[in-house]
Structures are given as C-alpha cells and as structure tokens.
Design a protein around this motif. Structure first.
Motif, short mmCIF file in Angstrom:
data_model
loop_
_atom_site.label_atom_id
_atom_site.label_comp_id
_atom_site.label_asym_id
_atom_site.label_seq_id
_atom_site.Cartn_x
_atom_site.Cartn_y
_atom_site.Cartn_z
N LEU A 200 -12.93 -5.59 4.12
CA LEU A 200 -11.47 -5.54 4.20
C LEU A 200 -10.90 -6.95 4.16
O LEU A 200 -10.22 -7.39 5.10
N PRO A 201 -11.16 -7.68 3.07
CA PRO A 201 -10.70 -9.07 3.01
C PRO A 201 -9.18 -9.20 3.07
O PRO A 201 -8.66 -10.21 3.53
N GLN A 202 -8.47 -8.15 2.64
CA GLN A 202 -7.00 -8.21 2.68
C GLN A 202 -6.50 -8.29 4.12
O GLN A 202 -5.52 -8.99 4.39
N VAL A 203 -7.15 -7.61 5.06
CA VAL A 203 -6.75 -7.69 6.47
C VAL A 203 -7.03 -9.10 6.99
O VAL A 203 -6.20 -9.69 7.68
N SER A 204 -8.18 -9.63 6.62
CA SER A 204 -8.53 -10.99 7.02
C SER A 204 -7.51 -12.00 6.49
O SER A 204 -7.07 -12.91 7.21
N LYS A 205 -7.10 -11.82 5.25
CA LYS A 205 -6.13 -12.73 4.64
C LYS A 205 -4.77 -12.64 5.33
O LYS A 205 -4.12 -13.65 5.58
N VAL A 206 -4.32 -11.41 5.63
CA VAL A 206 -3.04 -11.24 6.31
C VAL A 206 -3.05 -11.95 7.66
O VAL A 206 -2.09 -12.62 8.03
N LEU A 207 -4.17 -11.83 8.39
CA LEU A 207 -4.28 -12.50 9.70
C LEU A 207 -4.35 -14.02 9.57
O LEU A 207 -4.26 -14.72 10.57
#
Length: 158
Positions: free
Chosen positions: A86-93
């Motif tokens: 879930l790299p998109q969650v990591s990026k958002v954070l």
C-alpha cells in the motif's frame, strides 16, 4: 525492498481494538513476508527487547528494522504500509503538509487508543479488512484451497 529495513518487525498492542484491526489488515496484506508481528500485550513478551522496554512499546508502536535499528510512531506505519503493498498510504503519510500533522497527532491517538469506541476501528479498517480478506480468499481459490467465506474477526467490530 531495502534489505536494511525488511523484514520489519512490528511491536504492537493487540489488546487495543484499533491497533488489532490495523495489524490484522497489515497481516492479511503481508503476502511477500516483509513484515513480522509481535503482540507486546502478551504476557510472555519480555520486559525489554534489545534495549527497548515493553512499557515504551505499549505507549507507542515500535518496529525493528532488519539491520536492528528501531523506528517508532508514524514512521512505523509509513514503512509497514509500503511493505504491505500500500505505497499510496505510505506516500500520503509523508506528504509535506500531512506528515507533520500525523506526527503531531499520533502521540495523542496512542495515549487515548484504548478509550476510542470500537466503532472507530470498523470505520477506519472495516472496508480495508473486507478487501484484504477477499484478496486472501481469491489467492487461496487460485491455489485450489477455497474456503466458504473470508475470515475477518475484526470485521465484527464494524
């Protein structure tokens, strides 16, 4: 995946419904095996692990990287979501405006997590758990080992 970081061992509080739901979501998505999980609320967990106290780990989430370096707080989630696909969650954070807010808010959430309504776990992770469980079931069926329904024990909270 960076071999200095992964596998990443997450030390979390399974007695907390919010924490348990989030870790269950990550466990279901940990198909590549980049994450390991240790429930620090379990009585058999020692009082200290590599110089970090169990009390500190119960106060906020900790993780130990493959190279032995400790990470805590929101950085743990950034690394864990990356590893769980879930790299998109990591990026958002990690967004420049959101990262400082997440870092500032997390200690309050960690301190108050046991008092948050269980419904919050369902709101935050119910849909993600159902999606992850469906993916697990699809993989099992593709391998010829279907089960009747996906097992999402944390889903009962939603």
């Amino acid at each position: 995946m960076n071999p200095a970081i992964y596998p990443l061992t997450l030390f979390y509080d399974a007695s907390c419904p919010l924490c348990a739901a989030e870790m269950h979501n990550l466990m279901l998505r940990n198909t590549a095996g980049h994450l390991a999980f240790v429930d620090v609320s379990a009585p058999e967990v020692p009082s200290h692990i590599d110089g970090v106290s169990r009390e500190a780990m119960m106060t906020e989430i900790h993780a130990r990287q493959a190279d032995g370096e400790w990470v805590r707080g929101v950085d743990v989630f950034r690394l864990a979501y990356q590893a769980a696909g879930l790299p998109q969650v990591s990026k958002v954070l990690s967004w420049p405006l959101l990262a400082p807010m997440a870092d500032a808010l997390y200690p309050w959430v960690a301190r108050n997590r046991q008092h948050m309504p269980q419904v919050l776990s369902g709101l935050l992770f119910g849909r993600a758990l159902r999606r992850a469980a469906a993916q697990v079931q699809a993989r099992q069926c593709a391998a010829g080992a279907c089960s009747a329904t996906p097992n999402t024990s944390s889903e009962q909270a939603s």
